[in-house]
Design an enzyme around this catalytic site. Sequence first.
Site, mmCIF file in Angstrom:
data_model
loop_
_atom_site.group_PDB
_atom_site.id
_atom_site.type_symbol
_atom_site.label_atom_id
_atom_site.label_comp_id
_atom_site.label_asym_id
_atom_site.label_seq_id
_atom_site.Cartn_x
_atom_site.Cartn_y
_atom_site.Cartn_z
ATOM 1 C CD GLU A 38 -3.140 -0.940 2.111
ATOM 2 O OE1 GLU A 38 -3.243 0.111 2.759
ATOM 3 O OE2 GLU A 38 -3.934 -1.884 2.222
ATOM 4 C CD GLU A 82 -3.329 -5.941 4.033
ATOM 5 O OE1 GLU A 82 -4.202 -5.149 4.463
ATOM 6 O OE2 GLU A 82 -2.119 -5.689 4.077
HETATM 7 C C1 FCB Z 1 -4.310 -2.337 5.459
HETATM 8 C C2 FCB Z 1 -2.889 -2.529 5.949
HETATM 9 C C3 FCB Z 1 -2.767 -3.565 7.030
HETATM 10 C C4 FCB Z 1 -3.895 -3.460 8.029
HETATM 11 C C5 FCB Z 1 -5.234 -3.478 7.316
HETATM 12 C C6 FCB Z 1 -6.422 -3.446 8.240
HETATM 13 O O1 FCB Z 1 -4.445 -1.065 4.920
HETATM 14 O O2 FCB Z 1 -2.063 -2.899 4.875
HETATM 15 O O3 FCB Z 1 -1.520 -3.425 7.638
HETATM 16 O O4 FCB Z 1 -3.742 -2.354 8.801
HETATM 17 O O5 FCB Z 1 -5.312 -2.396 6.434
#
Ligand code: FCB
Length: 456
Positions: free
Chosen positions: A163, A353
């Site tokens: 990110e 994620e």
């Molecule tokens: C993302 C991050 C991760 C965590 C999730 C909830 O943006 O990459 O580290 O904080 O959100």
Amino acid sequence: MEFTSDFMWGCASAAYQIEGAYNEDGRGMSIWDIHSLNKDVVAYNENGNVACDHYHRYKEDVQLFKQLGIKYYRFSISWTRVLPNGIGEVNEKGLQFYIDLVDELLSNGIEPIVTLHHWDYPYELYKLGGWMNPASPEWFEYYTKIIVDALSDKVKYWITINEPQCIVGCGYYTGTHAPFVHASIIDMITMSHNILLSHGRAVKYIRENAKISPQIGYAPTGPSFVPEDDSEEAIEEARLKTMSMKNSGFFAITWWSDPIFLGKYPDDAYELFGEAMIKPSEEDMKLISQPLDFYAVNIYYSSSIRGDGSTYETNSFQGAPKSTMNWRVDEIVMYWSCKFLYERYKTPILISENGIANIDWVGLNGKVEDPQRIDYISRYLLCINKAMEEGIPVIGYMYWSAIDNFEWACGYDKRFGMIYVDYQTQKRTIKESGHWYKQLIESNGEVLEQYKMLYK
Ligand code: FCB
């Protein structure tokens, strides 16, 4: 269900959020260690000093991961555990931790996916200007070299940077993540370009030097818009908003992905930033845009808004389903994101994620009952399945997170894990969702078949 027989089922985590042991065995300080010393930047003034104490408990944790039935585990490396000053001398003990972790995972049948950088930037390099410094891509390459030389005989999957939107957007624009500052536009453009160059150098190093043939990706996120209804116009509007700089600036998908996958900055970046916009050399763009094997993406909720900035009634009504992050349960974003990303970047997608923070605790019966999490994952997976049915190659799903952890500026309050952590005692309990995930994986997603009709 459409999940391929080699679908990558897994969980994710990040070093600073779980490891703790912040000042042990020669680890250097990161910007999160130093800047969370500021008062009131992190909820309850918490920090990652101890976190889940994973550094000492990784063997126990790998046994728990095994009980989740996961085939892949995505984790990140703490740059300063390996290189306390960011560059220069290697801390052998720190490096050994990751060698041991990889061995432990593999000997328990779990394939590692290594993220090189997940936000815990070395403080010593920050003092030299951090991502602003023109040498920062070389620093990143040096760090990559140390890790790849040590782990690439066993690690096949690599993600360069997590990110980047949040590195620049949250760290330097909104000021809500370390180093909690507000930078000028031109500085944020410079940092962005250096981050992209760092990615490029890392890809080149991995490709040319990894001992086993690597699979390389990059894990951006970014505001994704979903159509307000089924009409062609609404779909086109969502597509344009998703792939535009106008609504999202430094958070935009295109800002971070066009250079890598299309070899150029988006045209509307030149409109948005005017004179401040960078004029990159061809050589830089070539380095940045080397082919990747997969597009890893973190997807949680949509940013759907109308032209006038108001939100859709369909997803923003009072009492709409939300997590304790106040993020909407908004599964259809998964389908539209995969569709729009694949249309534009034509690269297989790994969901690196997706997950939910829930109100979890250990019940009187000793269980952590979290039916919302099971429902949440089911919904999002059904939308992945819908995309796959249309021929969009989604190669895997990493639930965020394997274990409850330090949720950056929100501290320990937000529990995303499939494994519950009692932070007073460090006792772990697999949540009911974790037991369910095992069955889901064993059935390769077939347990969702009963709900499939809902996502036609
Ligand atoms: C993302 C991050 C991760 C965590 C999730 C909830 O943006 O990459 O580290 O904080 O959100």
